[in-house]
Write a protein that holds these residues in place. Structure first.
Motif, mmCIF file in Angstrom:
data_model
loop_
_atom_site.group_PDB
_atom_site.id
_atom_site.type_symbol
_atom_site.label_atom_id
_atom_site.label_comp_id
_atom_site.label_asym_id
_atom_site.label_seq_id
_atom_site.Cartn_x
_atom_site.Cartn_y
_atom_site.Cartn_z
ATOM 1 N N ARG A 152 62.035 4.105 14.910
ATOM 2 C CA ARG A 152 63.050 3.909 15.952
ATOM 3 C C ARG A 152 62.684 4.712 17.196
ATOM 4 N N TYR A 204 61.747 13.995 14.488
ATOM 5 C CA TYR A 204 61.006 12.979 13.724
ATOM 6 C C TYR A 204 59.572 12.938 14.221
ATOM 7 N N GLU A 225 68.555 8.147 3.920
ATOM 8 C CA GLU A 225 69.599 7.198 3.558
ATOM 9 C C GLU A 225 69.500 6.845 2.057
ATOM 10 N N TYR A 279 61.924 4.312 8.017
ATOM 11 C CA TYR A 279 62.079 5.761 7.954
ATOM 12 C C TYR A 279 61.367 6.230 6.696
ATOM 13 N N SER A 291 60.985 13.711 8.969
ATOM 14 C CA SER A 291 60.622 12.343 8.590
ATOM 15 C C SER A 291 59.831 11.642 9.683
ATOM 16 N N GLU A 312 58.800 8.803 -0.084
ATOM 17 C CA GLU A 312 59.714 7.652 -0.167
ATOM 18 C C GLU A 312 59.788 7.074 1.221
ATOM 19 N N ARG A 335 75.390 0.130 11.917
ATOM 20 C CA ARG A 335 75.458 1.412 11.196
ATOM 21 C C ARG A 335 76.775 1.546 10.427
HETATM 22 P P1 5GP Z 1 68.974 8.163 12.546
HETATM 23 O O1 5GP Z 1 68.378 6.973 13.214
HETATM 24 O O2 5GP Z 1 70.451 8.280 12.800
HETATM 25 O O3 5GP Z 1 68.238 9.436 12.859
HETATM 26 O O4 5GP Z 1 68.812 7.947 10.976
HETATM 27 C C1 5GP Z 1 69.295 6.793 10.366
HETATM 28 C C2 5GP Z 1 69.352 6.981 8.864
HETATM 29 O O5 5GP Z 1 68.033 7.137 8.345
HETATM 30 C C3 5GP Z 1 70.132 8.227 8.435
HETATM 31 O O6 5GP Z 1 70.949 7.914 7.333
HETATM 32 C C4 5GP Z 1 69.034 9.185 8.050
HETATM 33 O O7 5GP Z 1 69.468 10.119 7.080
HETATM 34 C C5 5GP Z 1 68.020 8.234 7.463
HETATM 35 N N1 5GP Z 1 66.659 8.791 7.386
HETATM 36 C C6 5GP Z 1 66.083 9.716 8.189
HETATM 37 N N2 5GP Z 1 64.854 10.011 7.764
HETATM 38 C C7 5GP Z 1 64.642 9.278 6.641
HETATM 39 C C8 5GP Z 1 63.547 9.174 5.728
HETATM 40 O O8 5GP Z 1 62.524 9.817 5.820
HETATM 41 N N3 5GP Z 1 63.698 8.281 4.704
HETATM 42 C C9 5GP Z 1 64.836 7.538 4.520
HETATM 43 N N4 5GP Z 1 64.879 6.734 3.482
HETATM 44 N N5 5GP Z 1 65.882 7.633 5.360
HETATM 45 C C10 5GP Z 1 65.793 8.489 6.406
#
Ligand code: 5GP
Length: 186
Positions: A41, A53, A103, A81, A37, A72, A148
């Motif tokens: 952040r 990422y 998410e 994200y 993704s 998405e 969170r």
């Molecule tokens: P973290 O900051 O802990 O890596 O991710 C925070 C949240 O964002 C997690 O629930 C993760 O699954 C979600 N997330 C990561 N990549 C994406 C994305 O591409 N799209 C969406 N909608 N959520 C994402």
């Protein structure tokens, strides 16, 4: 030509252990791939741009939104994200089963756009255990941890919209359950 792979929406609260499950699963099943993704952040220690990422600025991310570059995207705890569209389509066409570790808001968008997807929601054994895991990771500030945990409470309400839920009490058991779901749907 190869058959198209499965698209798997993989959702669960921050700290529930999605990353650990995915790592084991990708080692065990080479037909599965994880979509990388984009996010605004900051990288955590050890995270590498293009591996965990694609780390973008807010301006870069918004430009990609206007270019229709995301399959998405969502805002989660003050950051964007999103799933880059072209990479996912390429992997699916190559026959890989593609996991989107995303998410809830993004998960619901994918279910709407791509109804043939499989959706899996990972649940913690309890909220106390989730908090313990999130704090144990020690990568976030108190403020971020609380945001969170609040997000987790909201997200869990959407678990019933997913076709499967898996409790991550023991990682190996959770991985096995997910592999079973994939082979059943293949
Ligand atoms: P973290 O900051 O802990 O890596 O991710 C925070 C949240 O964002 C997690 O629930 C993760 O699954 C979600 N997330 C990561 N990549 C994406 C994305 O591409 N799209 C969406 N909608 N959520 C994402």
């Amino acid at each position: 030509m190869k058959d198209k792979g499965l698209l798997i929406v993989f959702t669960g609260a921050s700290g529930v252990g999605k990353g650990t499950i995915m790592k084991k699963l990708l080692e065990l099943d080479k037909t599965c791939k994880l979509s990388v993704s984009a996010t605004t952040r900051q990288p955590r220690p050890g995270e590498i741009d293009g591996r965990e990422y694609f780390f973008l600025t807010k301006e870069e991310f918004e430009k990609e939104i206007s270019n229709d570059g995301f399959f998405e995207y969502a805002k989660y705890c003050d950051n964007y994200y999103g799933t880059p569209k072209s990479a996912v389509e390429k992997m699916l066409n190559e026959g890989f089963n593609v996991f989107l570790e995303i998410e809830v808001q993004g998960g619901l968008q994918v279910m709407e756009k791509y109804p043939e997807c499989i959706s899996i929601f990972v649940l913690p054994p309890s909220m106390e255990e989730l908090e313990k895991r999130l704090r144990g990771r020690a990568t976030e500030t108190e403020e971020v941890i609380n945001k969170r945990l609040n997000a987790a409470l909201t997200e869990i309400n959407f678990a019933e919209k997913y076709s499967y839920s898996v409790v991550n009490d023991d990682v190996d058991t959770a991985v096995k359950e997910i592999l079973d779901i994939i082979s059943k749907n293949r």
